[in-house]
Design an enzyme around this catalytic site. Structure first.
Site, PDB file in Angstrom:
ATOM      1  N   LYS A 237      -5.293  10.926   0.950  1.00  0.00           N
ATOM      2  CA  LYS A 237      -5.433   9.566   1.480  1.00  0.00           C
ATOM      3  C   LYS A 237      -6.707   8.984   0.894  1.00  0.00           C
ATOM      4  O   LYS A 237      -7.797   9.506   1.138  1.00  0.00           O
ATOM      5  CB  LYS A 237      -5.489   9.629   3.009  1.00  0.00           C
ATOM      6  CG  LYS A 237      -5.763   8.289   3.681  1.00  0.00           C
ATOM      7  CD  LYS A 237      -5.792   8.473   5.197  1.00  0.00           C
ATOM      8  CE  LYS A 237      -6.451   7.288   5.881  1.00  0.00           C
ATOM      9  NZ  LYS A 237      -6.670   7.537   7.314  1.00  0.00           N
TER      10      LYS A 237
ATOM     11  N   ASP B 231     -16.608   5.731  14.145  1.00  0.00           N
ATOM     12  CA  ASP B 231     -15.393   5.676  13.335  1.00  0.00           C
ATOM     13  C   ASP B 231     -14.924   4.225  13.196  1.00  0.00           C
ATOM     14  O   ASP B 231     -14.254   3.668  14.065  1.00  0.00           O
ATOM     15  CB  ASP B 231     -14.291   6.537  13.969  1.00  0.00           C
ATOM     16  CG  ASP B 231     -13.074   6.654  13.054  1.00  0.00           C
ATOM     17  OD1 ASP B 231     -13.021   5.948  12.027  1.00  0.00           O
ATOM     18  OD2 ASP B 231     -12.181   7.456  13.378  1.00  0.00           O
TER      19      ASP B 231
ATOM     20  N   GLU C 183       0.819  -1.225   0.000  1.00  0.00           N
ATOM     21  CA  GLU C 183       0.000   0.000   0.000  1.00  0.00           C
ATOM     22  C   GLU C 183       0.849   1.271   0.000  1.00  0.00           C
ATOM     23  O   GLU C 183       2.063   1.228   0.221  1.00  0.00           O
ATOM     24  CB  GLU C 183      -0.951   0.002   1.198  1.00  0.00           C
ATOM     25  CG  GLU C 183      -0.229  -0.025   2.536  1.00  0.00           C
ATOM     26  CD  GLU C 183      -0.986   0.720   3.628  1.00  0.00           C
ATOM     27  OE1 GLU C 183      -1.423   1.860   3.390  1.00  0.00           O
ATOM     28  OE2 GLU C 183      -1.103   0.156   4.732  1.00  0.00           O
TER      29      GLU C 183
ATOM     30  N   LYS D  81      -3.149  -2.081  16.446  1.00  0.00           N
ATOM     31  CA  LYS D  81      -2.609  -1.366  17.595  1.00  0.00           C
ATOM     32  C   LYS D  81      -3.742  -0.803  18.413  1.00  0.00           C
ATOM     33  O   LYS D  81      -4.851  -0.625  17.913  1.00  0.00           O
ATOM     34  CB  LYS D  81      -1.622  -0.298  17.144  1.00  0.00           C
ATOM     35  CG  LYS D  81      -2.179   0.731  16.218  1.00  0.00           C
ATOM     36  CD  LYS D  81      -1.112   1.738  15.862  1.00  0.00           C
ATOM     37  CE  LYS D  81      -0.260   1.310  14.702  1.00  0.00           C
ATOM     38  NZ  LYS D  81      -1.040   0.887  13.528  1.00  0.00           N
TER      39      LYS D  81
ATOM     40  N   SER E 264     -13.099   1.802  10.281  1.00  0.00           N
ATOM     41  CA  SER E 264     -12.378   1.900   9.010  1.00  0.00           C
ATOM     42  C   SER E 264     -13.067   1.117   7.892  1.00  0.00           C
ATOM     43  O   SER E 264     -13.553  -0.002   8.098  1.00  0.00           O
ATOM     44  CB  SER E 264     -10.959   1.363   9.186  1.00  0.00           C
ATOM     45  OG  SER E 264     -10.301   1.357   7.943  1.00  0.00           O
TER      46      SER E 264
HETATM   47  N1  PSU Z   1      -2.040   1.699  10.518  1.00  0.00           N
HETATM   48  C1  PSU Z   1      -0.689   1.880  10.524  1.00  0.00           C
HETATM   49  N2  PSU Z   1      -0.104   2.568   9.516  1.00  0.00           N
HETATM   50  C2  PSU Z   1      -0.825   3.056   8.473  1.00  0.00           C
HETATM   51  C3  PSU Z   1      -2.249   2.834   8.464  1.00  0.00           C
HETATM   52  C4  PSU Z   1      -2.799   2.168   9.500  1.00  0.00           C
HETATM   53  O1  PSU Z   1      -0.013   1.447  11.431  1.00  0.00           O
HETATM   54  O2  PSU Z   1      -0.239   3.674   7.573  1.00  0.00           O
HETATM   55  C5  PSU Z   1      -3.040   3.330   7.290  1.00  0.00           C
HETATM   56  C6  PSU Z   1      -3.398   2.167   6.351  1.00  0.00           C
HETATM   57  O3  PSU Z   1      -3.310   2.630   5.029  1.00  0.00           O
HETATM   58  C7  PSU Z   1      -4.841   1.878   6.691  1.00  0.00           C
HETATM   59  C8  PSU Z   1      -5.333   3.268   7.012  1.00  0.00           C
HETATM   60  O4  PSU Z   1      -5.566   1.290   5.644  1.00  0.00           O
HETATM   61  O5  PSU Z   1      -4.271   3.877   7.737  1.00  0.00           O
HETATM   62  C9  PSU Z   1      -6.591   3.246   7.821  1.00  0.00           C
HETATM   63  O6  PSU Z   1      -7.101   4.520   7.891  1.00  0.00           O
HETATM   64  P1  PSU Z   1      -8.572   4.769   8.470  1.00  0.00           P
HETATM   65  O7  PSU Z   1      -8.466   4.378   9.915  1.00  0.00           O
HETATM   66  O8  PSU Z   1      -8.813   6.225   8.255  1.00  0.00           O
HETATM   67  O9  PSU Z   1      -9.479   3.880   7.688  1.00  0.00           O
HETATM   68 MN    MN Z   2     -11.914   6.249  10.230  1.00  0.00          MN
END
Ligand code: PSU
Ligand code: MN
Length: 301
Positions: free
Chosen positions: A87, A139, A25, A160, A141
């Site tokens: 993003k 929230d 990614e 995490k 993902s």
């Molecule tokens: N966790 C990490 N490093 C990252 C991400 C998550 O330790 O770079 C990134 C990944 O690309 C993941 C995104 O898909 O954050 C998730 O973002 P959100 O919580 O906004 O969906």
């Molecule tokens: Mn989110």
């Protein structure tokens, strides 16, 4: 083929020849780590995938094109532009493609583009999940919904505790996503090897992981599979130190009203500052570890 998709010649040749390919990614590059460690890490990850017998396909949106396989220049461009790259999760794809914009792909969008290209295995650091306080903020993902519907195996280092790990596991269970522990029956917590939460199954070899995912694909069950690979002992962090840093970062995000897509990048950067860079060093090492495993699984698929 999808007219928005652009597969690099090397990745395209590997896919045509049935060689193992691993997707990577790009949000981790532009939003997950600072320049220049981000580009350096991304290039090392590609090298590790190769050393383990697969072809790397770093995924991003460049000038509106959905790309599987980036050049060194493109990786450095994304690393240098950092937060100025959008993003891009699932909802962002249509407008970015139509406007010809750049986008850094999250786990969700990387899965989408990998699946379009015919790539089945993807390595990253951490996935997004159900955030702490999601019972109020909602929230959650889009990565979790993608795992529910897109047939790509994702290797990560667990989740995490910026996330609510228990709720994240419940969500994955509801959506029918198998959560595999690689050599462990406990969900790893990214910076540490243990979280106190169990995984669905422990599998111990790349062959076993590949066999389980192959069965899922052959059955025609939709969705992916999550393989959680503990950080190597030598690079894991003291749980008290990292958990304190995470709690402090989450409290600051709440106080500042950080929300939506900014939350995860904000927390990662804060945790890095609070730990004096130690969390970044661990983060880099666990990504390398995941890249090697993903390549070995792809070679067995
Ligand atoms: N966790 C990490 N490093 C990252 C991400 C998550 O330790 O770079 C990134 C990944 O690309 C993941 C995104 O898909 O954050 C998730 O973002 P959100 O919580 O906004 O969906
Ligand atoms: Mn989110």
């Amino acid at each position: 083929m999808n007219k928005y998709l652009e597969i690099s010649p090397e990745v395209s040749a590997a896919l045509a020849a049935g060689k193992p390919v691993v997707a990577l990614e790009s949000t981790i590059i532009s939003h997950g780590m600072p320049w220049p460690q981000n580009a350096e890490t991304a290039l090392n990850v590609e090298r590790i995938v190769r050393e383990n017998g697969a072809v790397p396909a770093t995924v991003a949106i460049i000038g509106g094109r959905l790309k599987a396989g980036l050049s060194r220049d493109e990786i450095e461009y994304l690393g240098q532009k950092g937060y100025d790259v959008i993003k891009a999760s699932r909802r962002d794809l249509p407008v970015l493609a139509a406007r010809g914009d750049d986008g850094a792909t999250t786990v969700a969008t990387t899965m989408i583009i990998a699946a379009m290209a015919g790539i089945r295995v993807f390595a990253t650091g951490g996935i997004g999940g159900v955030h702490r306080g999601a019972e109020v903020t909602m929230d959650i993902s889009a990565d979790l919904e993608e795992l529910a519907q897109t047939p790509v195996l994702v290797v990560c280092a667990g989740a995490k505790s910026i996330l609510d790990l228990g709720l994240t596991l419940e969500y994955l269970e509801t959506k029918g996503v198998p959560v595999i522990g690689y050599g462990t029956s406990e969900l790893p917590a990214f910076y540490t090897r243990k979280s106190g939460f169990g995984v669905d199954y422990r599998l111990d070899t790349p062959q076993e992981v590949a066999a389980a995912f192959r069965a899922k694909l052959e059955m025609g069950l939709k969705g992916g599979m999550l393989v959680t690979n503990p950080i190597p002992e030598a690079y894991s962090m003291d749980p008290d130190v990292i958990n304190r840093a995470i709690d402090e970062a989450v409290a600051e995000a709440n106080a500042k009203g950080v929300k939506g897509k900014q939350t995860t990048p904000f927390l990662l950067a804060k945790i890095k500052d609070i730990t004096g860079g130690d969390s970044l060093a661990s983060n880099i090492r666990l990504v390398y570890n995941n890249a090697a495993l993903a390549a070995q699984v792809a070679a067995n698929l």
